[in-house]
Scaffold this motif. Structure first.
Motif, PDB file in Angstrom:
ATOM      1  N   ALA A  21      30.360  40.575  36.483  1.00 18.42           N
ATOM      2  CA  ALA A  21      30.538  40.530  35.030  1.00 18.42           C
ATOM      3  C   ALA A  21      31.093  39.201  34.549  1.00 18.42           C
ATOM      4  O   ALA A  21      30.720  38.718  33.482  1.00 18.42           O
ATOM      5  N   LEU A  22      31.967  38.598  35.338  1.00 18.53           N
ATOM      6  CA  LEU A  22      32.557  37.330  34.917  1.00 18.53           C
ATOM      7  C   LEU A  22      31.495  36.238  34.791  1.00 18.53           C
ATOM      8  O   LEU A  22      31.544  35.419  33.868  1.00 18.53           O
ATOM      9  N   GLY A  23      30.515  36.251  35.672  1.00 16.29           N
ATOM     10  CA  GLY A  23      29.405  35.309  35.555  1.00 16.29           C
ATOM     11  C   GLY A  23      28.608  35.533  34.282  1.00 16.29           C
ATOM     12  O   GLY A  23      28.153  34.586  33.640  1.00 16.29           O
ATOM     13  N   GLY A  24      28.453  36.788  33.885  1.00 12.89           N
ATOM     14  CA  GLY A  24      27.764  37.098  32.635  1.00 12.89           C
ATOM     15  C   GLY A  24      28.524  36.602  31.418  1.00 12.89           C
ATOM     16  O   GLY A  24      27.937  36.069  30.476  1.00 12.89           O
ATOM     17  N   ILE A  25      29.845  36.754  31.451  1.00 11.57           N
ATOM     18  CA  ILE A  25      30.667  36.266  30.335  1.00 11.57           C
ATOM     19  C   ILE A  25      30.567  34.746  30.240  1.00 11.57           C
ATOM     20  O   ILE A  25      30.434  34.191  29.142  1.00 11.57           O
ATOM     21  N   GLU A  26      30.591  34.064  31.381  1.00  9.91           N
ATOM     22  CA  GLU A  26      30.458  32.598  31.372  1.00  9.91           C
ATOM     23  C   GLU A  26      29.120  32.194  30.778  1.00  9.91           C
ATOM     24  O   GLU A  26      29.056  31.284  29.938  1.00  9.91           O
ATOM     25  N   SER A  27      28.051  32.846  31.179  1.00  4.62           N
ATOM     26  CA  SER A  27      26.724  32.514  30.654  1.00  4.62           C
ATOM     27  C   SER A  27      26.644  32.794  29.153  1.00  4.62           C
ATOM     28  O   SER A  27      26.043  32.021  28.411  1.00  4.62           O
ATOM     29  N   ALA A  28      27.261  33.884  28.726  1.00  2.02           N
ATOM     30  CA  ALA A  28      27.270  34.207  27.293  1.00  2.02           C
ATOM     31  C   ALA A  28      27.920  33.079  26.503  1.00  2.02           C
ATOM     32  O   ALA A  28      27.364  32.600  25.507  1.00  2.02           O
ATOM     33  N   LEU A  29      29.073  32.626  26.960  1.00  3.76           N
ATOM     34  CA  LEU A  29      29.787  31.565  26.250  1.00  3.76           C
ATOM     35  C   LEU A  29      29.067  30.227  26.337  1.00  3.76           C
ATOM     36  O   LEU A  29      29.029  29.466  25.376  1.00  3.76           O
ATOM     37  N   SER A  30      28.481  29.936  27.478  1.00  2.00           N
ATOM     38  CA  SER A  30      27.854  28.622  27.643  1.00  2.00           C
ATOM     39  C   SER A  30      26.586  28.473  26.810  1.00  2.00           C
ATOM     40  O   SER A  30      26.217  27.361  26.442  1.00  2.00           O
ATOM     41  N   HIS A  31      25.929  29.573  26.476  1.00  7.11           N
ATOM     42  CA  HIS A  31      24.694  29.495  25.693  1.00  7.11           C
ATOM     43  C   HIS A  31      24.904  29.814  24.211  1.00  7.11           C
ATOM     44  O   HIS A  31      23.960  29.738  23.428  1.00  7.11           O
ATOM     45  N   SER A  32      26.108  30.147  23.846  1.00  2.13           N
ATOM     46  CA  SER A  32      26.413  30.469  22.456  1.00  2.13           C
ATOM     47  C   SER A  32      26.593  29.186  21.637  1.00  2.13           C
ATOM     48  O   SER A  32      27.158  28.209  22.121  1.00  2.13           O
ATOM     49  N   ASN A  33      26.130  29.226  20.412  1.00  2.00           N
ATOM     50  CA  ASN A  33      26.271  28.085  19.506  1.00  2.00           C
ATOM     51  C   ASN A  33      27.338  28.306  18.441  1.00  2.00           C
ATOM     52  O   ASN A  33      27.424  27.537  17.488  1.00  2.00           O
ATOM     53  N   THR A  34      28.118  29.373  18.592  1.00  2.00           N
ATOM     54  CA  THR A  34      29.128  29.689  17.595  1.00  2.00           C
ATOM     55  C   THR A  34      30.515  29.695  18.230  1.00  2.00           C
ATOM     56  O   THR A  34      30.654  29.729  19.451  1.00  2.00           O
ATOM     57  N   GLU A  35      31.518  29.676  17.382  1.00  2.00           N
ATOM     58  CA  GLU A  35      32.903  29.664  17.847  1.00  2.00           C
ATOM     59  C   GLU A  35      33.263  30.954  18.581  1.00  2.00           C
ATOM     60  O   GLU A  35      34.015  30.955  19.552  1.00  2.00           O
ATOM     61  N   TRP A  36      32.725  32.068  18.120  1.00  2.00           N
ATOM     62  CA  TRP A  36      32.989  33.371  18.718  1.00  2.00           C
ATOM     63  C   TRP A  36      31.703  33.994  19.235  1.00  2.00           C
ATOM     64  O   TRP A  36      30.638  33.842  18.626  1.00  2.00           O
ATOM     65  N   THR A  37      31.825  34.711  20.361  1.00  2.00           N
ATOM     66  CA  THR A  37      30.689  35.386  20.976  1.00  2.00           C
ATOM     67  C   THR A  37      31.085  36.806  21.345  1.00  2.00           C
ATOM     68  O   THR A  37      32.119  37.022  21.984  1.00  2.00           O
ATOM     69  N   LEU A  38      30.261  37.751  20.951  1.00  2.00           N
ATOM     70  CA  LEU A  38      30.408  39.118  21.419  1.00  2.00           C
ATOM     71  C   LEU A  38      29.606  39.237  22.703  1.00  2.00           C
ATOM     72  O   LEU A  38      28.379  39.123  22.681  1.00  2.00           O
ATOM     73  N   ALA A  39      30.287  39.431  23.815  1.00  2.00           N
ATOM     74  CA  ALA A  39      29.620  39.683  25.094  1.00  2.00           C
ATOM     75  C   ALA A  39      29.628  41.191  25.308  1.00  2.00           C
ATOM     76  O   ALA A  39      30.693  41.813  25.363  1.00  2.00           O
ATOM     77  N   VAL A  40      28.443  41.781  25.401  1.00  2.00           N
ATOM     78  CA  VAL A  40      28.346  43.235  25.475  1.00  2.00           C
ATOM     79  C   VAL A  40      27.335  43.641  26.549  1.00  2.00           C
ATOM     80  O   VAL A  40      26.246  43.085  26.641  1.00  2.00           O
ATOM     81  N   ALA A  41      27.734  44.608  27.372  1.00  4.91           N
ATOM     82  CA  ALA A  41      26.873  45.103  28.442  1.00  4.91           C
ATOM     83  C   ALA A  41      25.727  45.929  27.861  1.00  4.91           C
ATOM     84  O   ALA A  41      25.896  46.628  26.857  1.00  4.91           O
ATOM     85  N   CYS A  42      24.588  45.866  28.535  1.00  2.00           N
ATOM     86  CA  CYS A  42      23.397  46.569  28.042  1.00  2.00           C
ATOM     87  C   CYS A  42      23.474  48.077  28.232  1.00  2.00           C
ATOM     88  O   CYS A  42      22.623  48.798  27.729  1.00  2.00           O
ATOM     89  N   ASP A  43      24.504  48.567  28.943  1.00  2.00           N
ATOM     90  CA  ASP A  43      24.574  50.003  29.232  1.00  2.00           C
ATOM     91  C   ASP A  43      25.562  50.748  28.339  1.00  2.00           C
ATOM     92  O   ASP A  43      26.111  51.774  28.716  1.00  2.00           O
ATOM     93  N   MET A  44      25.771  50.243  27.116  1.00  4.18           N
ATOM     94  CA  MET A  44      26.645  50.907  26.140  1.00  4.18           C
ATOM     95  C   MET A  44      25.820  51.335  24.925  1.00  4.18           C
ATOM     96  O   MET A  44      25.946  50.758  23.835  1.00  4.18           O
TER      97      MET A  44
END
Length: 190
Positions: free
Chosen positions: A73-96
């Protein structure tokens, strides 16, 4: 405030036995339920983090692979932040699939410069895979991954958290096993 949504779909789905994102609940794939919730909450800047791009091309969303593979999961959070173009990012798992749009809106409204993470808590469990992360978190998560430390809890301990109690036992329900899928189906049918 502009917020990017990164849907994390790069896991192995080993407990489910098949790709969780495409398991159906109430006749629709889990990922469709999630997309509906985030779009109804008003988010339009959405992308996926997935390691099998071909499975998700029909969604017509940008797709990125994990920068740090096999890091959970930590790798997913890093990828979410690294590809985001905004100050804040909602990182959310696909199984919710039972996320409530109004809860996502309420959490997003709490984002401000005095905290690094808006972290919901349901019961006694925090929900780091449905949390809002400030871009300040990116250097911290990268350093931890480079050190071979993959525990999300250790990452969160280094950040300023705003923990928000959410009184909805189903909102963050993870459908990651066949038994959990049956429980979610029973809940939907009520």
């Amino acid at each position: 405030m502009s917020i990017t949504v990164a849907i994390l779909a790069g896991g192995k789905s080993s407990r489910m036995g098949t790709d969780k994102a495409w398991v159906t609940l109430g006749g629709h794939p889990l990922i469709h339920h999630l997309l509906f919730a985030v779009q109804k909450a008003g988010f339009s800047d959405i992308f996926l983090v997935a390691n099998h791009l071909e499975k998700y091309t029909d969604l017509a969303l940008p797709i990125y692979i994990d920068n740090f593979r096999e890091c959970g999961a930590l790798g997913g959070i890093e990828s979410a932040l690294s590809h985001s173009n905004t100050e804040w990012t909602l990182a959310v798992a696909c199984d919710m699939p039972l996320l409530r749009p109004h809860i996502l809106e309420s959490l997003a409204a709490l984002a401000h410069d005095q905290v690094d993470v808006i972290l919901p808590m349901s019961g006694e469990m925090t929900q780091p895979l449905c949390a809002f992360y400030h871009q300040r978190c990116l250097d911290v998560v990268r350093a931890q991954l480079r050190d071979g430390q993959y525990r999300v809890r250790d990452f969160l301990a280094k950040l300023r958290l705003k923990v928000v109690k959410v009184d909805d036992e189903w909102c963050f329900f993870n459908v990651n096993t066949p038994q959990a899928l049956a429980e979610a189906e029973a809940h939907l049918s009520q």
